[in-house]
Motif scaffolding. Structure first.
Motif, PDB file in Angstrom:
ATOM      1  N   HIS A   1      -6.275 -46.956 -28.144  1.00 17.14           N
ATOM      2  CA  HIS A   1      -5.563 -45.924 -28.891  1.00 17.14           C
ATOM      3  C   HIS A   1      -4.155 -45.776 -28.315  1.00 17.14           C
ATOM      4  N   ALA A   2      -3.168 -45.758 -29.197  1.00 17.55           N
ATOM      5  CA  ALA A   2      -1.781 -45.709 -28.756  1.00 17.55           C
ATOM      6  C   ALA A   2      -1.485 -44.463 -27.937  1.00 17.55           C
ATOM      7  N   ASN A   3      -2.070 -43.326 -28.322  1.00 11.16           N
ATOM      8  CA  ASN A   3      -1.742 -42.089 -27.606  1.00 11.16           C
ATOM      9  C   ASN A   3      -2.240 -42.097 -26.166  1.00 11.16           C
TER      10      ASN A   3
ATOM     11  N   LYS B   1      -9.054 -51.747 -19.228  1.00 14.47           N
ATOM     12  CA  LYS B   1      -8.605 -51.375 -20.572  1.00 14.47           C
ATOM     13  C   LYS B   1      -7.077 -51.385 -20.656  1.00 14.47           C
ATOM     14  N   ARG B   2      -6.416 -50.908 -19.601  1.00 14.37           N
ATOM     15  CA  ARG B   2      -4.948 -50.934 -19.581  1.00 14.37           C
ATOM     16  C   ARG B   2      -4.441 -52.371 -19.617  1.00 14.37           C
ATOM     17  N   TRP B   3      -5.095 -53.261 -18.866  1.00 13.37           N
ATOM     18  CA  TRP B   3      -4.693 -54.685 -18.880  1.00 13.37           C
ATOM     19  C   TRP B   3      -4.824 -55.250 -20.283  1.00 13.37           C
ATOM     20  N   PHE B   4      -5.951 -54.983 -20.964  1.00 14.71           N
ATOM     21  CA  PHE B   4      -6.167 -55.499 -22.306  1.00 14.71           C
ATOM     22  C   PHE B   4      -5.141 -54.913 -23.273  1.00 14.71           C
ATOM     23  N   ALA B   5      -4.843 -53.619 -23.113  1.00 16.72           N
ATOM     24  CA  ALA B   5      -3.856 -52.975 -23.980  1.00 16.72           C
ATOM     25  C   ALA B   5      -2.475 -53.589 -23.790  1.00 16.72           C
ATOM     26  N   ARG B   6      -2.108 -53.859 -22.534  1.00 17.08           N
ATOM     27  CA  ARG B   6      -0.799 -54.477 -22.284  1.00 17.08           C
ATOM     28  C   ARG B   6      -0.714 -55.849 -22.935  1.00 17.08           C
ATOM     29  N   LYS B   7      -1.801 -56.587 -22.920  1.00 17.06           N
ATOM     30  CA  LYS B   7      -1.815 -57.880 -23.603  1.00 17.06           C
ATOM     31  C   LYS B   7      -1.579 -57.702 -25.093  1.00 17.06           C
ATOM     32  N   ALA B   8      -2.303 -56.744 -25.689  1.00 17.20           N
ATOM     33  CA  ALA B   8      -2.173 -56.505 -27.123  1.00 17.20           C
ATOM     34  C   ALA B   8      -0.769 -56.032 -27.478  1.00 17.20           C
TER      35      ALA B   8
ATOM     36  N   ALA C   1       7.132 -51.494 -42.183  1.00 13.30           N
ATOM     37  CA  ALA C   1       6.268 -51.905 -41.080  1.00 13.30           C
ATOM     38  C   ALA C   1       5.216 -50.823 -40.867  1.00 13.30           C
ATOM     39  N   THR C   2       3.957 -51.208 -40.906  1.00 12.49           N
ATOM     40  CA  THR C   2       2.862 -50.255 -40.752  1.00 12.49           C
ATOM     41  C   THR C   2       2.441 -50.183 -39.298  1.00 12.49           C
ATOM     42  N   PRO C   3       2.412 -48.988 -38.699  1.00 13.69           N
ATOM     43  CA  PRO C   3       2.010 -48.888 -37.293  1.00 13.69           C
ATOM     44  C   PRO C   3       0.526 -49.172 -37.090  1.00 13.69           C
ATOM     45  N   ILE C   4       0.218 -49.821 -35.990  1.00 14.80           N
ATOM     46  CA  ILE C   4      -1.168 -49.980 -35.531  1.00 14.80           C
ATOM     47  C   ILE C   4      -1.365 -48.958 -34.420  1.00 14.80           C
ATOM     48  N   ARG C   5      -2.100 -47.897 -34.716  1.00 15.22           N
ATOM     49  CA  ARG C   5      -2.302 -46.835 -33.726  1.00 15.22           C
ATOM     50  C   ARG C   5      -3.632 -46.966 -33.003  1.00 15.22           C
ATOM     51  N   HIS C   6      -4.523 -47.757 -33.567  1.00  7.14           N
ATOM     52  CA  HIS C   6      -5.837 -47.951 -32.959  1.00  7.14           C
ATOM     53  C   HIS C   6      -6.229 -49.415 -33.126  1.00  7.14           C
ATOM     54  N   ILE C   7      -6.925 -49.970 -32.153  1.00  4.56           N
ATOM     55  CA  ILE C   7      -7.489 -51.322 -32.248  1.00  4.56           C
ATOM     56  C   ILE C   7      -8.972 -51.219 -31.934  1.00  4.56           C
ATOM     57  N   HIS C   8      -9.778 -51.808 -32.822  1.00  5.35           N
ATOM     58  CA  HIS C   8     -11.231 -51.794 -32.648  1.00  5.35           C
ATOM     59  C   HIS C   8     -11.708 -53.245 -32.552  1.00  5.35           C
ATOM     60  N   VAL C   9     -12.259 -53.605 -31.404  1.00  4.29           N
ATOM     61  CA  VAL C   9     -12.751 -54.967 -31.167  1.00  4.29           C
ATOM     62  C   VAL C   9     -14.272 -54.907 -31.087  1.00  4.29           C
ATOM     63  N   SER C  10     -14.959 -55.765 -31.862  1.00  5.00           N
ATOM     64  CA  SER C  10     -16.422 -55.717 -31.879  1.00  5.00           C
ATOM     65  C   SER C  10     -17.004 -57.108 -32.051  1.00  5.00           C
ATOM     66  N   ASP C  11     -18.282 -57.216 -31.712  1.00  7.08           N
ATOM     67  CA  ASP C  11     -19.043 -58.458 -31.800  1.00  7.08           C
ATOM     68  C   ASP C  11     -20.130 -58.236 -32.845  1.00  7.08           C
ATOM     69  N   ARG C  12     -20.015 -58.899 -33.990  1.00  5.23           N
ATOM     70  CA  ARG C  12     -20.903 -58.633 -35.112  1.00  5.23           C
ATOM     71  C   ARG C  12     -22.369 -58.820 -34.729  1.00  5.23           C
TER      72      ARG C  12
ATOM     73  N   GLN D   1      -6.642 -45.835 -41.735  1.00  4.42           N
ATOM     74  CA  GLN D   1      -6.267 -44.880 -40.689  1.00  4.42           C
ATOM     75  C   GLN D   1      -5.473 -45.550 -39.563  1.00  4.42           C
ATOM     76  N   PHE D   2      -4.663 -46.532 -39.960  1.00  4.40           N
ATOM     77  CA  PHE D   2      -3.789 -47.238 -39.015  1.00  4.40           C
ATOM     78  C   PHE D   2      -4.575 -47.937 -37.910  1.00  4.40           C
ATOM     79  N   THR D   3      -5.747 -48.449 -38.264  1.00  2.00           N
ATOM     80  CA  THR D   3      -6.607 -49.153 -37.307  1.00  2.00           C
ATOM     81  C   THR D   3      -6.625 -50.643 -37.602  1.00  2.00           C
ATOM     82  N   ALA D   4      -6.451 -51.457 -36.557  1.00  2.00           N
ATOM     83  CA  ALA D   4      -6.616 -52.909 -36.661  1.00  2.00           C
ATOM     84  C   ALA D   4      -8.005 -53.262 -36.149  1.00  2.00           C
ATOM     85  N   TYR D   5      -8.719 -54.059 -36.924  1.00  2.32           N
ATOM     86  CA  TYR D   5     -10.069 -54.467 -36.558  1.00  2.32           C
ATOM     87  C   TYR D   5     -10.070 -55.937 -36.183  1.00  2.32           C
TER      88      TYR D   5
END
Length: 428
Positions: A104-106, A397-404, A84-95, A210-214
Protein backbone atom coordinates in the motif's frame (compact mmCIF):
# COMPACT_ATOMS: atom_id res chain seq x y z
CA UNK A 1 45.17 12.16 -36.31
CA UNK A 2 42.84 14.84 -37.72
CA UNK A 3 39.32 14.86 -36.37
CA UNK A 4 36.60 14.92 -39.00
CA UNK A 5 34.08 17.75 -38.79
CA UNK A 6 30.77 16.51 -37.38
CA UNK A 7 27.29 17.46 -38.57
CA UNK A 8 25.79 16.76 -35.16
CA UNK A 9 27.12 15.68 -31.79
CA UNK A 10 24.70 12.80 -31.31
CA UNK A 11 22.41 10.75 -33.53
CA UNK A 12 19.59 8.81 -31.86
CA UNK A 13 18.28 5.96 -34.01
CA UNK A 14 14.64 5.67 -32.94
CA UNK A 15 12.17 8.32 -31.82
CA UNK A 16 9.85 6.15 -29.73
CA UNK A 17 9.45 6.50 -25.98
CA UNK A 18 13.10 5.71 -25.20
CA UNK A 19 14.61 7.78 -28.01
CA UNK A 20 12.35 10.79 -27.43
CA UNK A 21 12.94 10.69 -23.67
CA UNK A 22 16.69 10.63 -24.21
CA UNK A 23 16.46 13.54 -26.65
CA UNK A 24 14.42 15.59 -24.18
CA UNK A 25 16.73 14.77 -21.26
CA UNK A 26 19.76 15.86 -23.26
CA UNK A 27 18.04 19.04 -24.43
CA UNK A 28 17.15 19.94 -20.85
CA UNK A 29 20.25 18.71 -19.01
CA UNK A 30 23.10 18.84 -21.57
CA UNK A 31 21.96 21.67 -23.86
CA UNK A 32 25.46 22.14 -25.28
CA UNK A 33 25.03 18.99 -27.40
CA UNK A 34 23.49 19.11 -30.85
CA UNK A 35 21.11 16.13 -31.10
CA UNK A 36 19.50 14.57 -34.19
CA UNK A 37 16.75 11.93 -33.97
CA UNK A 38 16.21 9.49 -36.86
CA UNK A 39 12.74 7.93 -36.76
CA UNK A 40 11.24 5.38 -39.19
CA UNK A 41 7.66 6.58 -38.79
CA UNK A 42 6.47 9.96 -40.11
CA UNK A 43 6.52 11.55 -36.67
CA UNK A 44 7.92 14.91 -35.76
CA UNK A 45 7.13 17.62 -33.24
CA UNK A 46 5.96 19.88 -36.08
CA UNK A 47 3.05 17.57 -37.06
CA UNK A 48 1.18 16.96 -33.81
CA UNK A 49 -2.58 16.65 -33.19
CA UNK A 50 -3.99 19.62 -31.29
CA UNK A 51 -6.08 17.49 -28.95
CA UNK A 52 -5.98 14.00 -27.55
CA UNK A 53 -8.85 11.53 -27.40
CA UNK A 54 -8.10 8.39 -25.35
CA UNK A 55 -9.02 5.12 -27.01
CA UNK A 56 -10.31 2.08 -25.14
CA UNK A 57 -7.67 -0.01 -26.90
CA UNK A 58 -4.74 2.31 -26.17
CA UNK A 59 -1.61 0.45 -25.12
CA UNK A 60 -0.12 1.49 -21.79
CA UNK A 61 3.10 1.29 -19.78
CA UNK A 62 3.64 0.69 -16.06
CA UNK A 63 5.73 3.51 -14.59
CA UNK A 64 7.42 2.97 -11.23
CA UNK A 65 7.54 5.76 -8.66
CA UNK A 66 11.21 6.26 -9.51
CA UNK A 67 10.23 6.89 -13.16
CA UNK A 68 7.77 9.55 -12.04
CA UNK A 69 10.67 11.30 -10.27
CA UNK A 70 12.66 11.28 -13.52
CA UNK A 71 9.80 12.76 -15.52
CA UNK A 72 9.35 15.32 -12.74
CA UNK A 73 12.95 16.34 -13.21
CA UNK A 74 12.44 16.69 -16.96
CA UNK A 75 9.43 18.96 -16.36
CA UNK A 76 7.05 16.49 -18.00
CA UNK A 77 5.16 14.82 -15.17
CA UNK A 78 2.41 17.43 -14.81
CA UNK A 79 1.33 16.80 -18.40
CA UNK A 80 1.86 13.02 -18.27
CA UNK A 81 -0.23 12.68 -15.13
CA UNK A 82 -3.36 13.86 -16.98
CA UNK A 83 -3.65 10.36 -18.47
CA UNK A 84 -1.77 8.30 -15.88
CA UNK A 85 -3.66 6.14 -13.39
CA UNK A 86 -2.05 5.79 -9.95
CA UNK A 87 -1.31 2.35 -8.52
CA UNK A 88 -2.00 2.77 -4.81
CA UNK A 89 -2.15 -0.90 -3.91
CA UNK A 90 -0.45 -4.05 -5.24
CA UNK A 91 -1.90 -7.49 -4.57
CA UNK A 92 0.33 -10.50 -5.32
CA UNK A 93 -1.19 -13.99 -5.07
CA UNK A 94 -0.67 -17.62 -6.04
CA UNK A 95 -3.80 -19.04 -7.66
CA UNK A 96 -5.39 -21.91 -5.74
CA UNK A 97 -3.07 -21.45 -2.75
CA UNK A 98 -3.06 -19.37 0.42
CA UNK A 99 0.06 -17.32 -0.32
CA UNK A 100 -0.51 -13.60 -0.89
CA UNK A 101 1.03 -10.25 -0.09
CA UNK A 102 -0.26 -6.68 -0.31
CA UNK A 103 1.56 -3.39 -0.72
CA UNK A 104 0.00 0.00 0.00
CA UNK A 105 1.40 3.37 -1.03
CA UNK A 106 0.39 5.09 2.20
CA UNK A 107 2.57 2.67 4.17
CA UNK A 108 5.56 4.17 2.36
CA UNK A 109 4.48 7.81 2.64
CA UNK A 110 3.68 8.08 -1.08
CA UNK A 111 0.58 8.91 -3.07
CA UNK A 112 1.23 5.95 -5.36
CA UNK A 113 3.53 2.97 -5.81
CA UNK A 114 3.54 3.60 -9.54
CA UNK A 115 1.32 4.60 -12.45
CA UNK A 116 -0.18 3.20 -15.63
CA UNK A 117 0.31 5.67 -18.48
CA UNK A 118 -1.15 5.70 -21.97
CA UNK A 119 1.65 5.19 -24.52
CA UNK A 120 0.18 7.51 -27.15
CA UNK A 121 -0.25 10.25 -24.56
CA UNK A 122 3.33 9.79 -23.34
CA UNK A 123 4.58 10.09 -26.91
CA UNK A 124 2.48 13.20 -27.54
CA UNK A 125 3.73 14.87 -24.34
CA UNK A 126 7.33 14.13 -25.28
CA UNK A 127 6.88 15.51 -28.78
CA UNK A 128 5.21 18.67 -27.52
CA UNK A 129 8.05 19.22 -25.07
CA UNK A 130 10.62 18.69 -27.84
CA UNK A 131 9.05 21.55 -29.83
CA UNK A 132 10.81 24.00 -27.52
CA UNK A 133 14.25 22.44 -27.93
CA UNK A 134 17.04 22.49 -30.51
CA UNK A 135 16.67 18.77 -31.26
CA UNK A 136 16.43 18.14 -35.02
CA UNK A 137 14.54 15.30 -36.72
CA UNK A 138 15.01 13.08 -39.74
CA UNK A 139 11.61 11.41 -40.23
CA UNK A 140 10.51 9.24 -41.82
CA UNK A 141 14.03 7.90 -42.19
CA UNK A 142 16.14 4.93 -41.12
CA UNK A 143 19.71 4.38 -40.03
CA UNK A 144 21.14 1.81 -42.44
CA UNK A 145 24.75 1.60 -41.33
CA UNK A 146 27.65 3.17 -39.52
CA UNK A 147 31.41 3.25 -39.74
CA UNK A 148 33.97 4.80 -37.42
CA UNK A 149 35.86 7.90 -38.53
CA UNK A 150 38.38 10.10 -36.77
CA UNK A 151 36.65 11.64 -33.78
CA UNK A 152 33.33 9.89 -34.22
CA UNK A 153 31.14 7.92 -36.63
CA UNK A 154 29.69 8.35 -40.09
CA UNK A 155 26.06 7.23 -40.16
CA UNK A 156 24.23 6.18 -43.33
CA UNK A 157 20.60 7.34 -43.34
CA UNK A 158 17.92 6.54 -45.90
CA UNK A 159 15.26 9.21 -46.35
CA UNK A 160 12.80 9.79 -49.20
CA UNK A 161 14.33 6.88 -51.11
CA UNK A 162 17.83 8.36 -51.10
CA UNK A 163 20.80 7.70 -48.87
CA UNK A 164 22.65 10.47 -47.07
CA UNK A 165 25.45 10.48 -44.53
CA UNK A 166 25.80 12.41 -41.31
CA UNK A 167 28.89 12.48 -39.13
CA UNK A 168 28.49 12.52 -35.36
CA UNK A 169 30.52 11.95 -32.23
CA UNK A 170 28.20 9.16 -31.11
CA UNK A 171 25.28 7.00 -32.31
CA UNK A 172 22.69 5.80 -29.80
CA UNK A 173 20.56 2.88 -30.96
CA UNK A 174 17.12 3.23 -29.38
CA UNK A 175 14.91 1.57 -31.99
CA UNK A 176 14.02 -1.57 -30.01
CA UNK A 177 15.10 -5.14 -30.50
CA UNK A 178 13.29 -5.90 -33.75
CA UNK A 179 14.71 -3.41 -36.26
CA UNK A 180 17.78 -5.48 -37.16
CA UNK A 181 20.15 -2.49 -36.88
CA UNK A 182 21.72 -3.94 -33.76
CA UNK A 183 22.67 -7.16 -35.56
CA UNK A 184 23.68 -5.30 -38.71
CA UNK A 185 26.28 -3.42 -36.68
CA UNK A 186 27.66 -6.65 -35.23
CA UNK A 187 26.32 -6.61 -31.69
CA UNK A 188 25.96 -10.13 -30.32
CA UNK A 189 22.74 -10.91 -28.46
CA UNK A 190 21.86 -13.76 -26.13
CA UNK A 191 18.23 -14.81 -26.24
CA UNK A 192 16.50 -17.26 -23.95
CA UNK A 193 12.95 -18.15 -24.95
CA UNK A 194 10.49 -18.65 -22.09
CA UNK A 195 8.19 -20.71 -24.33
CA UNK A 196 5.39 -18.29 -23.48
CA UNK A 197 3.56 -15.39 -25.04
CA UNK A 198 2.17 -12.18 -23.60
CA UNK A 199 -1.39 -11.35 -24.56
CA UNK A 200 -2.09 -7.64 -24.02
CA UNK A 201 -5.56 -6.11 -23.89
CA UNK A 202 -7.72 -3.69 -21.94
CA UNK A 203 -10.63 -5.21 -20.01
CA UNK A 204 -13.67 -3.95 -18.14
CA UNK A 205 -14.96 -5.41 -14.88
CA UNK A 206 -18.17 -5.05 -12.90
CA UNK A 207 -16.28 -4.00 -9.76
CA UNK A 208 -13.95 -1.00 -9.49
CA UNK A 209 -10.22 -1.65 -9.42
CA UNK A 210 -9.83 0.88 -6.58
CA UNK A 211 -6.39 1.73 -7.97
CA UNK A 212 -5.13 -1.80 -7.27
CA UNK A 213 -2.67 -3.72 -9.45
CA UNK A 214 -3.06 -7.48 -9.31
CA UNK A 215 -0.20 -9.90 -9.97
CA UNK A 216 -1.66 -13.39 -10.16
CA UNK A 217 0.60 -16.43 -10.53
CA UNK A 218 -1.11 -19.49 -11.96
CA UNK A 219 0.02 -22.96 -13.03
CA UNK A 220 -0.25 -21.79 -16.64
CA UNK A 221 1.84 -18.65 -16.08
CA UNK A 222 1.55 -15.23 -14.47
CA UNK A 223 -1.06 -12.62 -15.30
CA UNK A 224 -1.33 -8.98 -14.30
CA UNK A 225 -4.22 -6.54 -14.19
CA UNK A 226 -3.20 -2.91 -13.84
CA UNK A 227 -5.65 -0.08 -13.06
CA UNK A 228 -6.34 1.99 -16.14
CA UNK A 229 -8.66 4.84 -17.06
CA UNK A 230 -9.41 8.11 -15.30
CA UNK A 231 -7.09 8.97 -12.39
CA UNK A 232 -9.82 11.17 -10.83
CA UNK A 233 -12.07 8.34 -9.68
CA UNK A 234 -11.83 4.56 -9.28
CA UNK A 235 -12.62 2.97 -12.61
CA UNK A 236 -13.70 -0.32 -14.08
CA UNK A 237 -11.01 -0.63 -16.76
CA UNK A 238 -7.73 -2.49 -16.33
CA UNK A 239 -4.76 -3.26 -18.55
CA UNK A 240 -4.28 -7.02 -18.89
CA UNK A 241 -0.99 -8.86 -19.37
CA UNK A 242 -1.79 -12.56 -19.73
CA UNK A 243 1.03 -15.12 -20.10
CA UNK A 244 0.09 -18.05 -22.32
CA UNK A 245 1.87 -20.96 -23.94
CA UNK A 246 1.58 -21.27 -27.73
CA UNK A 247 -1.31 -23.74 -27.80
CA UNK A 248 -3.26 -21.85 -25.15
CA UNK A 249 -2.71 -18.57 -26.99
CA UNK A 250 -4.10 -20.00 -30.23
CA UNK A 251 -7.14 -21.28 -28.35
CA UNK A 252 -7.83 -17.93 -26.68
CA UNK A 253 -7.43 -15.97 -29.91
CA UNK A 254 -9.98 -18.21 -31.64
CA UNK A 255 -12.69 -17.42 -29.06
CA UNK A 256 -15.34 -14.75 -29.14
CA UNK A 257 -14.95 -11.77 -26.80
CA UNK A 258 -17.52 -13.25 -24.43
CA UNK A 259 -15.68 -16.57 -24.35
CA UNK A 260 -12.35 -14.77 -23.77
CA UNK A 261 -13.91 -13.07 -20.73
CA UNK A 262 -15.10 -16.44 -19.45
CA UNK A 263 -11.62 -17.96 -19.79
CA UNK A 264 -10.11 -14.95 -18.08
CA UNK A 265 -12.64 -15.27 -15.27
CA UNK A 266 -11.67 -18.90 -14.75
CA UNK A 267 -8.01 -18.02 -14.60
CA UNK A 268 -8.10 -14.80 -12.55
CA UNK A 269 -11.10 -15.28 -10.30
CA UNK A 270 -13.65 -12.80 -8.96
CA UNK A 271 -11.59 -10.17 -7.14
CA UNK A 272 -12.80 -7.59 -9.65
CA UNK A 273 -16.26 -9.06 -10.10
CA UNK A 274 -17.32 -10.15 -13.56
CA UNK A 275 -15.25 -9.46 -16.67
CA UNK A 276 -17.69 -7.64 -18.93
CA UNK A 277 -15.58 -6.64 -21.94
CA UNK A 278 -12.19 -7.32 -23.52
CA UNK A 279 -10.72 -5.02 -26.14
CA UNK A 280 -8.37 -5.60 -29.04
CA UNK A 281 -5.82 -8.31 -28.24
CA UNK A 282 -2.13 -7.96 -29.06
CA UNK A 283 0.45 -10.66 -28.43
CA UNK A 284 4.18 -11.32 -28.70
CA UNK A 285 6.58 -14.12 -27.71
CA UNK A 286 8.43 -13.72 -24.41
CA UNK A 287 12.20 -13.83 -24.44
CA UNK A 288 14.99 -12.75 -22.16
CA UNK A 289 17.37 -10.88 -24.47
CA UNK A 290 20.65 -9.33 -23.39
CA UNK A 291 23.71 -7.89 -25.09
CA UNK A 292 26.99 -8.59 -23.31
CA UNK A 293 28.80 -5.52 -24.65
CA UNK A 294 26.21 -2.84 -25.51
CA UNK A 295 28.83 -0.11 -25.96
CA UNK A 296 31.81 0.34 -28.24
CA UNK A 297 33.64 3.47 -29.40
CA UNK A 298 31.08 5.82 -30.94
CA UNK A 299 27.98 3.65 -30.51
CA UNK A 300 25.81 2.43 -27.64
CA UNK A 301 22.56 0.48 -27.26
CA UNK A 302 19.76 1.57 -24.92
CA UNK A 303 16.27 0.37 -24.01
CA UNK A 304 14.92 -2.78 -25.65
CA UNK A 305 17.82 -2.74 -28.09
CA UNK A 306 20.09 -3.52 -25.12
CA UNK A 307 17.82 -5.76 -23.04
CA UNK A 308 14.29 -7.19 -23.15
CA UNK A 309 12.68 -8.65 -20.01
CA UNK A 310 9.68 -10.75 -19.11
CA UNK A 311 6.84 -8.30 -18.29
CA UNK A 312 5.94 -10.13 -15.05
CA UNK A 313 7.40 -7.40 -12.82
CA UNK A 314 6.61 -4.47 -15.12
CA UNK A 315 10.23 -3.32 -15.05
CA UNK A 316 11.20 -3.09 -18.73
CA UNK A 317 10.63 0.60 -19.47
CA UNK A 318 11.59 1.62 -15.94
CA UNK A 319 14.95 -0.12 -16.34
CA UNK A 320 15.40 1.58 -19.72
CA UNK A 321 14.57 4.98 -18.24
CA UNK A 322 17.14 4.60 -15.46
CA UNK A 323 19.68 3.59 -18.11
CA UNK A 324 18.91 6.68 -20.20
CA UNK A 325 19.52 8.93 -17.21
CA UNK A 326 22.76 7.13 -16.43
CA UNK A 327 23.86 7.79 -20.03
CA UNK A 328 22.88 11.46 -19.78
CA UNK A 329 24.95 11.67 -16.59
CA UNK A 330 28.03 10.42 -18.46
CA UNK A 331 27.45 12.77 -21.41
CA UNK A 332 27.14 15.69 -18.97
CA UNK A 333 30.38 14.64 -17.31
CA UNK A 334 32.16 14.28 -20.66
CA UNK A 335 31.12 17.76 -21.78
CA UNK A 336 32.30 19.23 -18.47
CA UNK A 337 35.67 17.46 -18.83
CA UNK A 338 36.09 18.36 -22.52
CA UNK A 339 35.98 14.73 -23.66
CA UNK A 340 34.16 13.53 -26.78
CA UNK A 341 30.88 11.81 -25.84
CA UNK A 342 31.77 8.93 -28.18
CA UNK A 343 34.95 7.98 -26.34
CA UNK A 344 34.94 4.43 -24.97
CA UNK A 345 35.93 5.79 -21.55
CA UNK A 346 32.62 7.69 -21.48
CA UNK A 347 30.41 4.92 -22.82
CA UNK A 348 32.29 2.34 -20.74
CA UNK A 349 31.46 4.21 -17.54
CA UNK A 350 27.80 4.20 -18.54
CA UNK A 351 27.94 0.49 -19.31
CA UNK A 352 29.55 -0.33 -15.98
CA UNK A 353 27.03 1.74 -14.03
CA UNK A 354 23.95 0.42 -15.83
CA UNK A 355 25.13 -3.20 -15.99
CA UNK A 356 24.68 -3.68 -12.24
CA UNK A 357 21.14 -2.35 -12.47
CA UNK A 358 20.04 -4.53 -15.37
CA UNK A 359 21.70 -7.64 -13.96
CA UNK A 360 19.82 -7.24 -10.69
CA UNK A 361 16.57 -6.42 -12.50
CA UNK A 362 16.91 -9.43 -14.79
CA UNK A 363 17.63 -11.63 -11.78
CA UNK A 364 14.59 -10.29 -9.93
CA UNK A 365 12.19 -10.73 -12.90
CA UNK A 366 13.61 -14.06 -14.02
CA UNK A 367 13.53 -15.55 -10.51
CA UNK A 368 9.83 -14.70 -10.19
CA UNK A 369 9.10 -16.65 -13.36
CA UNK A 370 11.12 -19.68 -12.30
CA UNK A 371 9.92 -19.80 -8.70
CA UNK A 372 6.24 -19.37 -9.54
CA UNK A 373 6.49 -21.63 -12.57
CA UNK A 374 7.37 -24.64 -10.40
CA UNK A 375 4.35 -26.94 -9.87
CA UNK A 376 6.12 -29.19 -7.30
CA UNK A 377 4.31 -29.19 -3.95
CA UNK A 378 7.39 -28.41 -1.78
CA UNK A 379 8.29 -25.44 -3.99
CA UNK A 380 4.68 -24.20 -4.00
CA UNK A 381 4.53 -24.45 -0.20
CA UNK A 382 7.81 -22.54 0.12
CA UNK A 383 6.69 -19.69 -2.12
CA UNK A 384 3.36 -19.47 -0.27
CA UNK A 385 5.32 -19.13 2.94
CA UNK A 386 7.45 -16.47 1.26
CA UNK A 387 4.44 -14.43 0.21
CA UNK A 388 2.98 -14.65 3.69
CA UNK A 389 6.38 -13.71 5.09
CA UNK A 390 6.44 -10.56 2.95
CA UNK A 391 3.16 -9.56 4.55
CA UNK A 392 4.44 -10.24 8.07
CA UNK A 393 8.07 -9.04 7.92
CA UNK A 394 8.38 -5.25 7.55
CA UNK A 395 11.96 -5.37 6.28
CA UNK A 396 11.23 -7.89 3.53
CA UNK A 397 8.09 -6.01 2.55
CA UNK A 398 9.98 -2.71 2.27
CA UNK A 399 12.58 -4.40 0.03
CA UNK A 400 9.84 -5.80 -2.23
CA UNK A 401 8.10 -2.41 -2.32
CA UNK A 402 11.32 -0.65 -3.30
CA UNK A 403 11.72 -3.10 -6.16
CA UNK A 404 8.17 -2.44 -7.34
CA UNK A 405 8.66 1.34 -7.01
CA UNK A 406 12.01 1.32 -8.82
CA UNK A 407 13.76 3.09 -5.94
CA UNK A 408 15.47 0.30 -3.99
CA UNK A 409 19.02 1.22 -3.13
CA UNK A 410 19.43 3.86 -5.84
CA UNK A 411 20.57 7.28 -4.69
CA UNK A 412 20.40 10.45 -6.79
CA UNK A 413 23.81 11.63 -7.88
CA UNK A 414 24.31 15.34 -7.41
CA UNK A 415 26.93 17.81 -8.51
CA UNK A 416 26.25 18.09 -12.24
CA UNK A 417 22.57 18.91 -12.06
CA UNK A 418 21.69 15.51 -13.46
CA UNK A 419 19.86 13.13 -11.13
CA UNK A 420 20.75 9.64 -12.26
CA UNK A 421 20.47 6.52 -10.14
CA UNK A 422 23.45 4.67 -8.75
CA UNK A 423 23.04 0.94 -9.14
CA UNK A 424 22.52 -1.06 -5.98
CA UNK A 425 25.64 -2.53 -4.42
CA UNK A 426 23.66 -5.41 -2.96
CA UNK A 427 20.55 -7.15 -2.64
CA UNK A 428 16.11 -5.93 -10.62
Amino acid sequence: MNTERVDTDLIIAGGGLAGATLALALARLVPELKVTVVEAFPLSPEALPEDYQPSYDSRSTALAWGSRLIFDQLGLWRQLSEHATPIRHIHVSDRGRFGATRLHANEHGQDALGYVADNRWMGLCLMRALLDTRVSWQAPAQVEGMKPVAGGVRVAIRKDGAQKELTARCLVIADGGRSGLREKLGFVTRTEAYGQNALIANVSTSDSHQFTAYERFTEAGPMALLPHGSPKRPGHQSALVWTLENEALDEILSLSDEQKCQKLQERFGWRLGRFTHIGQCHHYPLNLTTVDEPARPGVVLVGNAAHALHPVAGQGFNLALRGLMALVEQFRRAVDEGISIGELSVLGRYQQLHRQDWQQTVQFSDSLIRIFGQPLAPVAAARDAGLVGLDLLPGAKRWFARKAMGTGGRKPLVGSGVSSFEAEKHDR
